[in-house]
Design a protein around this motif. Sequence first.
Motif, PDB file in Angstrom:
ATOM      1  N   PHE A   1       0.473  -1.351   0.249  1.00 22.15           N
ATOM      2  CA  PHE A   1      -0.104   0.271   0.443  1.00 22.15           C
ATOM      3  C   PHE A   1       0.476   1.301  -0.089  1.00 22.15           C
ATOM      4  O   PHE A   1       0.821   2.399  -0.590  1.00 22.15           O
ATOM      5  N   ALA A   2       2.036   1.617   0.678  1.00 23.77           N
ATOM      6  CA  ALA A   2       3.099   2.644   1.147  1.00 23.77           C
ATOM      7  C   ALA A   2       3.247   2.852   0.086  1.00 23.77           C
ATOM      8  O   ALA A   2       3.694   4.128  -0.854  1.00 23.77           O
ATOM      9  N   TYR A   3       3.416   1.764  -0.660  1.00 25.43           N
ATOM     10  CA  TYR A   3       4.629   2.211  -2.069  1.00 25.43           C
ATOM     11  C   TYR A   3       3.672   1.657  -3.712  1.00 25.43           C
ATOM     12  O   TYR A   3       3.928   2.248  -4.651  1.00 25.43           O
ATOM     13  N   GLY A   4       2.697   1.515  -3.612  1.00 18.75           N
ATOM     14  CA  GLY A   4       1.215   1.084  -4.907  1.00 18.75           C
ATOM     15  C   GLY A   4       1.276   2.809  -5.318  1.00 18.75           C
ATOM     16  O   GLY A   4       1.198   3.929  -4.450  1.00 18.75           O
ATOM     17  N   ASN A   5       0.463   2.743  -6.339  1.00 17.61           N
ATOM     18  CA  ASN A   5       0.168   3.885  -7.134  1.00 17.61           C
ATOM     19  C   ASN A   5      -0.773   3.268  -8.096  1.00 17.61           C
ATOM     20  O   ASN A   5      -0.621   2.251  -8.308  1.00 17.61           O
ATOM     21  N   ASN A   6      -2.077   4.224  -8.264  1.00 18.05           N
ATOM     22  CA  ASN A   6      -3.143   3.694  -9.410  1.00 18.05           C
ATOM     23  C   ASN A   6      -2.475   4.223 -11.101  1.00 18.05           C
ATOM     24  O   ASN A   6      -3.059   3.809 -11.988  1.00 18.05           O
ATOM     25  N   GLU A   7      -0.998   4.331 -11.143  1.00 18.32           N
ATOM     26  CA  GLU A   7      -0.714   4.014 -12.576  1.00 18.32           C
ATOM     27  C   GLU A   7       0.158   3.542 -13.095  1.00 18.32           C
ATOM     28  O   GLU A   7       0.095   2.859 -14.374  1.00 18.32           O
ATOM     29  N   THR A   8       1.579   3.136 -12.307  1.00 15.87           N
ATOM     30  CA  THR A   8       2.077   2.580 -12.888  1.00 15.87           C
ATOM     31  C   THR A   8       2.835   0.951 -11.464  1.00 15.87           C
ATOM     32  O   THR A   8       2.764   0.621 -12.170  1.00 15.87           O
TER      33      THR A   8
END
Length: 406
Positions: A286-293
């Motif tokens: 969750f800390a290092y995820g993102n909705n783009e890449t």
Amino acid sequence: MNTGLRIQLSLMMFLQYFIWGSWYVTLGTYLLQTLKFTGEQNGLAYGAFAIAAIVAPFFVGMIADRFFATQKVLGILHIIGAGFMFLLTLINDFPTFYICLFVYTLCYTPTMALTNSICFRQLEKPGEQMPGIRVLGTVGWIAAGLFIDFLGVGTQATPMLIASVASLVLGFYCFSLPHTPPVKKEGPVTIREVLGLDALALMKNPSFAILVIASVLVCIPLSFYYSSANVFLVEAGVENVTSKMALGQASELIFMLLMPLFFVRLGVKKMMLLGMAAWIARYLLFAYGNNETAVWMFYGGILLHGICYDFFFLMGQIYVDNKAPVHLKSAAQGMITLATYGIGMLIGTWLSGKVVDAYSVTTNEVVSHQWQQIWMVPAFLSVGVLILFALFFREKEEKKKVSVQA
């Protein structure tokens, strides 16, 4: 086990967790985005559930163990709870909302232990048959998430209205469940029984005590997920968040069915430690995820729920039933509920509210949060818990080796 009994107990579990899944996941988003409550108020709202888990289960468990049939106690609690959950849909100031929510949770939290108690009393081989019954609770939670996303009401009060109706239905349905009478015990009622203190004698068993302590500690970082994951994913731009979070329950369902295989190969201790490690992995994703890449990290964090929950909480419930004497089974289930959803979650919800507020930013009256920093807090806490118990278990194994050699 006959088919009729399986259907009855499975439907009970489905409705039990459909109710919880209807309002619990979306509550944070509703409070923070719709009612504009603060992060601390959101934490306090989730903390009401934890306080109720401390106050209610022992007393109600004692009533079900000694005075009234368990299915009747369960039905009355759900009917009363339905009324208070409906009132929550009409309230928009925090003090009144909190009081009403607290009364509701006083009604709901004991029902988790009581549904387990009914199943364990009615099943011939609980260790083998319980996962197949409990899995319908997971299906109920998934169904609630899908239904709410289908209606598109995740930021509204509607999920609480759905929970109210489902609670009323289950309340009346409980009176058709198999009769589960109290286990009669000779002698007068004592203060120890009324307060559920007799169940504390189980703490003399080192393994049982370890389970209770581990449950408290692991639920402190766990509360970050329950109170913040939904609003985190909404702010990250993920669509249909509630139904996507239900993938975690789908994972839970799969691992629940695989639990007997893992249990034979790993045993209780290793399964507990693996469950703790899964929580760390979830927070880091969750800390290092993102909705783009890196949206896959969000999905990975959600899908880890199966290992996180099943390897720790369900295993604990089965273990407690095996260790508790017949006349203390409901109270013992209440004790594990107190440790997990009570003490640990109470500390955790307070802490998570403070952390969310500390990393919140207000721009043009729009509140956003620095989620990477927020998720690192439960990750570090979980690492500490994992190391503590890994060292403890290793020390016990070393003592066994020395004893054998001697």
